[in-house]
Motif scaffolding. Structure first.
Motif: not given
Length: 925
Positions: A708-728
């Motif tokens: 359900q998390r879509k913005i900024p990235m689709r959050g499937v299986d607890a991905t894109y939940i940290t700032w470090a994941e968004m840096l790349p």
């Protein structure tokens, strides 16, 4: 003579030494405590709330040196130093007031109290009801704690303004349980160990009582199958026998403990959800938004509610008609009036009880005024609830259609409650702006006409009872976010308090937390209030949605800033939940046309949030030298403020880059794109700062970690939940822009980045009764009309579409098919709001709107049909196997299946709508 003198001097020195030692002992022990005997007198057979209040008061008195005992008696004796507690109508209180010559205090209203001094050093605490008397005890206890003694002359009357003042706990998780979907969480010790922790419940309920909150909401999709057994549906229970007994015990414990603190427990549930064993027994889904109401669903739900009311008579219900139940219309009215209310009434009849528990109707994805109008003749103890700023905190100046809905509900014969919901733009950082919160509660009264508060946790709703802080031992929300609860509760009790008084009050509270003087405490408050403007302003001026599909603190992509409609822009955010102003795309267009700007603008907010960030960190640094207590927590508060400053700087620079990019859209001047580059570079640098500040301090940004998390990235299986994941992601975005900029410089021409190669058909066997058509101009697309397709995006040409009856689609579309390979179904949604057309998947109102990955538009303005609105294409993903897809009521185009791996580029084909020329998403992809 000399011996006599020396003897005299020696005696003096010994005496002085004793006095000095005595003085040092007193200093070491602290200030002298108050002493004396006090007896708290309650009426015979006193209500549990009076006993709880008396115990709390006795604890406060003993802490400052009083000897206290509690007694229950019919009449006032001749003793001195009594504290007499009860309802104003109790014979004990009336006799005491007469005998002890207590001055008549102003009569208090519901849950109000009066505290007055009387003869013989006696104090009378009289409540309008048992809860009022309890609150009077708590008020006097706080005065004793503050003053370290009982005041010699008290005359005080107080009462709350809001009728219901409550907080909620989600009995839910950040992830889905195996084999289940959203909201489906049976009550078990394995999933919710905290639910069975009595000490934690007492701690939380004491916090609610201290803040004079009188309601506790438990949110869950279908709690009944964890709490009741039904004679007609014994197989519906979702837990084993041992867990069922634990649930019974805990729920009764919770209801009893809450009741003695004057707190209603209100169990929330979604409609229509059934238990997993029930669904499997009957061969249906646990929830299916598109299915109709059936006698089976109604009977099961009615009997579940009746059994719950009979078993837990002190518990209310909160009903969410939308989200798991399709649409706004007669079904909602029928379900509420013919299933839910009769279920409550059945339970009351079984009890032989006439007092109605509260039913709260959630005004979410339903026509709440219509439902309430139909329900009031059947049931009187009704309340309505609606979100204050959507699923965020954005403004204390709500307006527009959303404000009108609140005013309508407030004007009906039921109490309207304001829901401060999810706070998706605030999490995970601490929030403590008393100024913003006070103004918000004033708006609840003044703009909305509401008279109740329903408060979500400030952050980590899905991860209760823990916060997102990365600490050796997980922090509890009830401890970390004490200020959040206290601020909202204070203004729910009384909203219009003078601002200077409030600065003093909160400065003192924060000074006590960190062991500082009042001046340093006020600096902490200043820091909180400066930072408290940042996330609200950012979301209301730059965001895509007010819902929890967007995690504001994880940033936004450039494409989301320059082309928000591509991501399902939720315009209510701008039209109702923000002051009058302009989106980024509106501002850029007006700039290009030389038109006058209106209200709050994107550059204005960019400058303001940077200033707020600077002021916040400056204030917290001024307070830092004075801190003597809770240094670790102070360090976390300080780090949060630096995080919010970095976030403000990131958005400010990125928005400047977005505005310059959009200027290029109109000017075609390369200098505009070149000017955008350094802003984008700096935004990435600010994000690197965010990573440094959070990598050792936070576990995650957002507590809901599903698709359900879509913005900024689709959050499937607890991905894109940290700032470090968004840096790349942001680094790649910058690199793409720089690469395209280099190409543009060398060719001095616009590049087109859209691949329009035809998509491949996937072999799928349709099991439903349906025809087919080959996508192309002149094709008939419905079986019962002669409507023709007139144009389509090149890549859609030749797809094997599915031809259905329009008339049937308006009643609901069910498509059964089988496939040997993973596929995507292309569904065309008509770009118009009308009961005639299938509603677009919208996560703001439908939690299942992305179960197949269908929430986002893939190709906008992709198809035109004679006489109908333009069509946007979404995709539904399926694994190999046999499937049944229910699309709900309304006409749409089923354009065909393609292999799951087939790339479909997201863009605007520009058919039948605004021209696609000038679209610049490709610069950043």
């Amino acid at each position: 003579m000399r011996r006599s003198l020396w003897k005299h001097l020696a005696t003096r020195y010994v005496l002085l030494g004793c006095l000095l030692l005595s003085s040092l002992c007193v200093q070491a022990a602290g200030p002298v405590s108050a002493t004396g005997q006090r007896t708290i007198v309650l009426p015979k057979k006193a209500h549990a709330r009076l006993r709880y209040g008396a115990e709390r008061l006795a604890t406060a008195l003993r802490a400052v040196g009083y000897k206290v005992n509690i007694t229950e008696q019919d009449k006032v004796g001749g003793k001195k130093g009594l504290i007499i507690v009860g309802r104003a109508t109790d014979a004990l209180l009336q006799q005491a007031a007469s005998v002890l010559h207590a001055q008549q205090a102003k009569a208090a209203g519901k849950e109000g109290f009066a505290i007055v001094s009387a003869d013989k050093n006696t104090i009378l605490i009289s409540g309008a009801d048992n809860t009022g008397a309890l609150y009077g005890c708590l008020e006097l206890a706080e005065q004793v704690q503050s003053q370290q003694k009982l005041s010699g002359n008290i005359r005080l009357t107080d009462q709350p303004e809001m009728v219901l003042r409550g907080a909620c706990i989600g009995v839910q998780k950040p992830y889905y349980l195996p084999g289940r979907t959203v909201y489906e969480y049976p009550y078990t010790p394995e999933t919710f160990p905290w639910l069975y922790d009595k000490a934690l419940w007492v701690k939380y309920l004491d916090m609610l009582a201290d803040n004079r909150m009188n309601s506790l909401y438990l949110w869950n999709g279908h709690p009944f199958a964890s709490l009741v057994r039904l004679k007609d549906y014994p197989y519906a229970v979702e837990v084993d026998d041992a867990t069922f007994r634990k649930n019974e015990e805990m729920y009764r414990f919770l209801a009893q403990e809450a009741d003695k603190r004057g707190i209603w427990v209100i169990q929330m549930f979604y409609n229509i959800i059934v238990s997993k064993p029930f669904a499997e027994h009957h061969g249906i889904k646990t929830q299916d938004r598109a299915r109709p109401i059936t006698p089976l669903l109604s009977d099961y739900t009615r009997k579940s509610i009746a059994a719950f009311v009979e078993k837990y008579p002190n518990v209310g219900l909160m009903v969410a008609l939308g989200e798991a139940m399709e649409g706004v219309g007669q079904d909602d009215v029928d379900w509420f009036t013919q299933t839910i209310i009769p279920g409550v009434q059945d339970g009351l009849r079984a009890l032989g009880q006439t007092e109605q528990p509260p039913i709260v109707l959630r005004a979410h994805d339903t026509d709440a005024p219509r439902v309430i109008k139909a329900a009031l003749p059947l049931y009187k103890n009704l309340y309505t609830e609606a979100k204050f700023n959507g699923e965020a905190l954005t403004t204390y100046t709500p307006r527009g259609s959303w404000a009108e809905l609140h005013r309508t509900l407030s004007g009906m014969n039921s109490v309207h409650i304001e829901n401060v919901h999810i706070l998706a733009n605030l999490e995970p950082f601490r929030y403590g702006s008393a100024d913003f919160i006070q103004k918000s509660v004033q708006a609840m009264h003044g703009t909305y006409g509401a008279n109740g508060l329903h408060l979500y946790p400030q952050a980590s709703y899905w991860d209760w009872p823990y916060t997102a802080d990365k600490t050796p031992e997980r922090l509890l929300q009830v401890d970390r976010d004490w200020l959040w609860y206290k601020q909202w509760a204070r203004y729910a009790w009384k909203a219009d308090r003078p601002r200077p008084q409030e600065i003093d009050y909160w400065g003192q509270q924060l000074g006590q937390q960190f062991g500082t003087d009042a001046a340093a405490g006020k600096q902490v408050l200043e820091a909180y209030e400066q930072a408290g403007e940042i996330e609200p302003k950012l979301l209301r001026r730059y965001g895509i949605t007010d819902g929890n599909r967007q995690t504001l603190t994880l940033g936004m992509l450039m494409t989301q800033l320059i082309n928000p409609r591509r991501y399902g822009l939720f315009t209510l955010l701008y039209e109702s939940e923000a002051p009058e102003g302009e989106m980024i795309i509106e501002y850029a267009e007006k700039e290009a046309k030389g038109e006058k700007h209106i209200g709050e603008t994107p550059p204005q907010v960019a400058a303001e949030v940077v200033a707020h960030g600077q002021a916040a960190v400056a204030a917290i640094e001024r307070a830092a030298p004075a801190v003597t207590k809770n240094q670790a927590e102070f360090a976390r508060v300080k780090n949060d403020l630096y995080c919010q400053q970095a976030l403000a700087n990131f958005y400010a620079d990125k928005v400047q880059a977005a505005l310059l990019t959009l200027r290029y859209k109109y000017s075609k001047n390369m200098a505009d794109l070149q000017a955008a580059e350094p802003y984008l570079v700096r935004s990435v640098q600010h994000w690197q700062r965010m990573v440094e500040l959070t990598k050792d301090t936070y576990l995650y940004a957002n507590s809901m970690q599903t698709a359900q998390r879509k913005i900024p990235m689709r959050g499937v299986d607890a991905t894109y939940i940290t700032w470090a994941e968004m840096l790349p992601v942001y680094q790649k975005e910058l690199a793409s822009f720089q690469g395209h900029l280099t190409q543009l410089k060398s060719t001095n021409a616009q590049l087109t980045m859209v691949d329009t190669s035809p998509l491949r058909n996937a072999p799928v066997t349709i099991l439903s009764k349906a025809g087919s058509f080959r996508s192309g101009p002149g094709q008939s697309i419905f079986a019962d009309t002669t409507v023709l397709l007139t144009a389509l995006a090149p890549e859609l040409a030749g797809l094997k579409g599915i031809r259905l009856d329009q008339a049937q689609m308006r009643k609901g579309t069910e498509l059964r098919f089988t496939t040997k390979q993973p596929v995507k179904l292309l569904v065309g949604y008509f770009n118009a709001k009308s009961p005639r057309y299938l509603p677009v998947p919208t996560l703001e109102i439908d939690a299942s709107a992305n179960d197949y990955g269908q929430a986002d538009i893939k190709i906008s303005n992709a198809v035109t049909v004679a006489g109908l609105p333009p069509v946007n294409v979404h995709t539904y993903s399926f694994k190999a196997g046999t499937h049944t897809l229910n699309l709900g009521k309304g006409v749409a185009l089923l354009l065909g299946f393609v292999p799951a791996e087939e790339p479909i580029r997201t863009y605007n084909a520009g058919l039948g709508a605004a021209n696609k020329d000038g679209e610049l998403d490709w610069l950043f992809e």
